[in-house]
Design a protein around this motif. Sequence first.
Motif, PDB file in Angstrom:
ATOM      1  N   ALA A  49       0.864  -1.176   0.000  1.00 19.51           N
ATOM      2  CA  ALA A  49       0.000   0.000   0.000  1.00 19.51           C
ATOM      3  C   ALA A  49       0.900   1.225   0.000  1.00 19.51           C
ATOM      4  N   ASP A  80      -3.372   3.720  -2.647  1.00 27.53           N
ATOM      5  CA  ASP A  80      -3.691   2.598  -3.520  1.00 27.53           C
ATOM      6  C   ASP A  80      -3.014   1.322  -3.053  1.00 27.53           C
ATOM      7  N   VAL A  81      -3.613   0.192  -3.419  1.00 21.34           N
ATOM      8  CA  VAL A  81      -3.046  -1.122  -3.112  1.00 21.34           C
ATOM      9  C   VAL A  81      -2.541  -1.733  -4.414  1.00 21.34           C
ATOM     10  N   THR A 107      -5.015  -1.377  -7.779  1.00 18.79           N
ATOM     11  CA  THR A 107      -6.449  -1.303  -7.564  1.00 18.79           C
ATOM     12  C   THR A 107      -6.906   0.148  -7.620  1.00 18.79           C
ATOM     13  N   SER A 109      -8.345   1.826  -5.366  1.00 23.74           N
ATOM     14  CA  SER A 109      -8.732   1.852  -3.960  1.00 23.74           C
ATOM     15  C   SER A 109      -8.348   3.125  -3.228  1.00 23.74           C
ATOM     16  N   ASP A 111      -8.560   6.573  -1.499  1.00 26.61           N
ATOM     17  CA  ASP A 111      -9.726   7.144  -0.828  1.00 26.61           C
ATOM     18  C   ASP A 111     -10.406   8.246  -1.607  1.00 26.61           C
ATOM     19  N   ASP A 120      -8.391   7.449  -9.224  1.00 26.53           N
ATOM     20  CA  ASP A 120      -9.245   6.331  -8.832  1.00 26.53           C
ATOM     21  C   ASP A 120      -9.566   5.444 -10.033  1.00 26.53           C
TER      22      ASP A 120
END
Length: 171
Positions: A49, A80-81, A107, A109, A111, A120
Amino acid sequence: MIDGTAHKCVNVEAGYDYIAGYVGDVTHNINLYTDIPLFTDRVHFRLYALPVTEFWHHSNNSLAHYNLSEDFRNGNVGGDVYAATDIHVLKEEYHRINVVATAMIKTASGDDSEYFRFFDVPAYHFYGTISKTLEFENRIISGLNAAVMLGFSCWQIGMHRQNDALLYGLQ
């Protein structure tokens, strides 16, 4: 960028980054990284992460430079992951180099894209790393690992569209 070597057992690392920006913006990141051998030390699964959490603060100069409102002065978001598979194609020996092939996904992911900290969208990366350890007969420095990475990255930019870029690194 990986260093072109592979751990023989599970490796977990946590890190901290302090970034002093160009016009007075300051960012603090907390990162988490893990490397897990799968069935053999030649195939690894990496999960990390970047960052787990990011804290940022914009100065008045930074807000003006980036044309941001006061709402963007400070905050924190999750990052992000990334998940990757590393295949150790060739292992280093005295006259031989390390060669690692990597396939990675990112991903969607992060926020918050509202504050322009992350994008995103999903992405994928493919790259190869070549490295060699130079050993010295010295008590102060016993060795030096040099690595070169080359590949490409693709990410989604809209419905049915993608963008791509060259990935490269020297370590």
